[in-house]
Design a protein around this motif. Structure first.
Motif, mmCIF file in Angstrom:
data_model
loop_
_atom_site.group_PDB
_atom_site.id
_atom_site.type_symbol
_atom_site.label_atom_id
_atom_site.label_comp_id
_atom_site.label_asym_id
_atom_site.label_seq_id
_atom_site.Cartn_x
_atom_site.Cartn_y
_atom_site.Cartn_z
ATOM 1 N N GLN A 34 0.814 -1.206 0.000
ATOM 2 C CA GLN A 34 0.000 0.000 0.000
ATOM 3 C C GLN A 34 0.854 1.265 0.000
ATOM 4 N N ILE A 35 1.935 1.260 0.744
ATOM 5 C CA ILE A 35 2.838 2.414 0.766
ATOM 6 C C ILE A 35 3.458 2.622 -0.616
ATOM 7 N N ALA A 36 3.914 1.534 -1.230
ATOM 8 C CA ALA A 36 4.551 1.639 -2.542
ATOM 9 C C ALA A 36 3.579 2.131 -3.607
ATOM 10 N N GLY A 37 2.305 1.778 -3.462
ATOM 11 C CA GLY A 37 1.319 2.193 -4.445
ATOM 12 C C GLY A 37 0.813 3.609 -4.255
ATOM 13 N N ARG A 38 1.143 4.241 -3.116
ATOM 14 C CA ARG A 38 0.570 5.562 -2.822
ATOM 15 C C ARG A 38 1.613 6.669 -2.793
ATOM 16 N N PHE A 39 2.866 6.328 -2.498
ATOM 17 C CA PHE A 39 3.893 7.361 -2.335
ATOM 18 C C PHE A 39 5.047 7.118 -3.301
ATOM 19 N N PRO A 40 5.731 8.191 -3.730
ATOM 20 C CA PRO A 40 6.877 8.037 -4.630
ATOM 21 C C PRO A 40 7.980 7.189 -3.992
ATOM 22 N N VAL A 41 8.661 6.410 -4.810
ATOM 23 C CA VAL A 41 9.768 5.586 -4.323
ATOM 24 C C VAL A 41 10.842 6.492 -3.720
ATOM 25 N N GLY A 42 11.285 6.129 -2.530
ATOM 26 C CA GLY A 42 12.351 6.886 -1.881
ATOM 27 C C GLY A 42 11.882 8.028 -1.001
ATOM 28 N N GLN A 43 10.581 8.341 -1.008
ATOM 29 C CA GLN A 43 10.097 9.427 -0.157
ATOM 30 C C GLN A 43 10.185 9.032 1.303
ATOM 31 N N ARG A 44 10.757 9.883 2.114
ATOM 32 C CA ARG A 44 10.836 9.632 3.551
ATOM 33 C C ARG A 44 9.509 10.047 4.181
ATOM 34 N N LEU A 45 8.771 9.088 4.669
ATOM 35 C CA LEU A 45 7.428 9.335 5.185
ATOM 36 C C LEU A 45 7.451 9.624 6.677
ATOM 37 N N ARG A 46 6.460 10.380 7.108
ATOM 38 C CA ARG A 46 6.236 10.637 8.535
ATOM 39 C C ARG A 46 5.187 9.621 9.009
ATOM 40 N N VAL A 47 5.608 8.736 9.891
ATOM 41 C CA VAL A 47 4.767 7.611 10.303
ATOM 42 C C VAL A 47 4.424 7.737 11.783
ATOM 43 N N LEU A 48 3.151 7.538 12.107
ATOM 44 C CA LEU A 48 2.682 7.472 13.489
ATOM 45 C C LEU A 48 2.186 6.058 13.747
ATOM 46 N N ASP A 49 2.784 5.383 14.730
ATOM 47 C CA ASP A 49 2.392 4.015 15.091
ATOM 48 C C ASP A 49 1.748 4.060 16.478
ATOM 49 N N VAL A 50 0.420 3.964 16.506
ATOM 50 C CA VAL A 50 -0.340 4.069 17.755
ATOM 51 C C VAL A 50 -0.560 2.678 18.339
ATOM 52 N N GLY A 51 -0.163 2.486 19.598
ATOM 53 C CA GLY A 51 -0.220 1.160 20.194
ATOM 54 C C GLY A 51 0.836 0.275 19.588
ATOM 55 N N MET A 52 2.072 0.758 19.565
ATOM 56 C CA MET A 52 3.144 0.104 18.805
ATOM 57 C C MET A 52 3.668 -1.153 19.471
ATOM 58 N N GLY A 53 3.269 -1.428 20.742
ATOM 59 C CA GLY A 53 3.785 -2.609 21.419
ATOM 60 C C GLY A 53 5.276 -2.497 21.636
ATOM 61 N N GLN A 54 6.005 -3.545 21.267
ATOM 62 C CA GLN A 54 7.456 -3.531 21.447
ATOM 63 C C GLN A 54 8.194 -2.898 20.270
ATOM 64 N N GLY A 55 7.431 -2.337 19.338
ATOM 65 C CA GLY A 55 8.042 -1.526 18.289
ATOM 66 C C GLY A 55 8.446 -2.262 17.032
ATOM 67 N N THR A 56 7.889 -3.437 16.774
ATOM 68 C CA THR A 56 8.309 -4.227 15.614
ATOM 69 C C THR A 56 8.133 -3.471 14.308
ATOM 70 N N GLN A 57 6.903 -2.958 14.060
ATOM 71 C CA GLN A 57 6.654 -2.235 12.813
ATOM 72 C C GLN A 57 7.368 -0.887 12.799
ATOM 73 N N ALA A 58 7.406 -0.211 13.930
ATOM 74 C CA ALA A 58 8.060 1.097 13.993
ATOM 75 C C ALA A 58 9.527 0.991 13.601
ATOM 76 N N LEU A 59 10.217 0.009 14.146
ATOM 77 C CA LEU A 59 11.633 -0.158 13.832
ATOM 78 C C LEU A 59 11.829 -0.607 12.386
ATOM 79 N N ARG A 60 10.951 -1.463 11.912
ATOM 80 C CA ARG A 60 11.071 -1.925 10.523
ATOM 81 C C ARG A 60 10.951 -0.757 9.556
ATOM 82 N N LEU A 61 10.017 0.145 9.805
ATOM 83 C CA LEU A 61 9.830 1.291 8.928
ATOM 84 C C LEU A 61 10.952 2.315 9.090
ATOM 85 N N ALA A 62 11.474 2.441 10.300
ATOM 86 C CA ALA A 62 12.619 3.332 10.500
ATOM 87 C C ALA A 62 13.835 2.804 9.744
ATOM 88 N N ARG A 63 14.020 1.501 9.747
ATOM 89 C CA ARG A 63 15.133 0.916 8.982
ATOM 90 C C ARG A 63 14.979 1.175 7.494
#
Length: 233
Positions: free
Chosen positions: A8-37
């Motif tokens: 979904q991200i690839a289909g909506r935003f230009p390749v290489g764009q640094r996105l501002r992401v909000l992860d609500v209820g992130m738990g131990q941060g699995t998705q947050a860290l993956r997207l930061a990487r």
């Protein structure tokens, strides 16, 4: 689910764009860290102090460049307006949270306000239309029969929580100006696996089958979880 989100991200935003992401209820941060990487600027929100500490520990083990892209905030997600300005994020994640919220409409409306125009909201919820599947496959008929008409269930932690129906969430997303663009099933074939089950040798085949089923009718309709993606108008 990560593959679905990336699609979904690839289909909506230009390749290489640094996105501002909000992860609500992130738990131990699995998705947050993956997207930061992946190069994105991520803000993680978590109410539970133990989970937040685990996320901080995981973040501490990352290279400096990744640590600089992550901000952690202790909050329950219902007061995002206190911490952030409207339109501050390109992507908002709310995964595995709504089942613990008795009335999710206000939370979802607040999250939609955090999105910039054209921004993506990603929800992961328990599928109320499939609550009879797990007990039915286990032969627990006393639990299966009432599950057909219920939106409540007891999870594996022993907590009484709630599920959501696709039709209701579709209406809610439309009402908060972030109409549904795509939806997937998650854990179609693997929901009955034990928490401590060992990974199969052919893990890639398992993931390929789950990914195919998660985007294909009728399989996705009986998945344990639903992954819904809406776009802010």
């Amino acid at each position: 689910m990560a593959r679905q989100l990336d699609e979904q991200i690839a289909g909506r935003f230009p390749v290489g764009q640094r996105l501002r992401v909000l992860d609500v209820g992130m738990g131990q941060g699995t998705q947050a860290l993956r997207l930061a990487r992946a190069g994105h600027q991520v803000t993680g929100v978590e109410k539970d102090a133990t989970m937040l500490a685990a996320a901080r520990d995981a973040l501490a083990g990352e290279p400096e460049g990744i640590r600089e892209r992550v901000r952690l905030v202790q909050s329950d997600g219902r007061d995002t307006g206190v911490h952030f300005l409207p339109g501050s994020f390109d992507v908002v994640l709310c995964h595995g949270v709504l089942m613990y919220v008795e009335d999710p409409d206000a939370l979802l409306a607040g999250l939609a306000r955090m999105l910039a125009p054209g921004g993506l909201v990603s929800l992961l919820v328990r599928n109320a239309d499939a609550l009879a599947m797990r007990p039915g496959l286990a032969g627990d008929w006393a639990v299966t029969l009432p599950a057909f008409d219920s939106v409540s269930y007891r999870n594996r932690l022993g907590l009484d929580v709630r599920a959501d129906r696709l039709s209701a969430l579709t209406a809610t997303l439309a009402g908060i100006s972030a109409p549904l663009q795509a939806w997937y099933g998650v854990r179609v074939f693997t929901d009955t696996a034990a928490d401590d089950a060992e990974l199969p040798e052919d893990l890639e085949s398992l993931l390929a089958c789950e990914e195919r089923a998660g985007r294909t009718d009728p399989y996705r309709g009986v998945a344990a979880l639903l992954h819904l993606c809406g776009v802010r108008g």
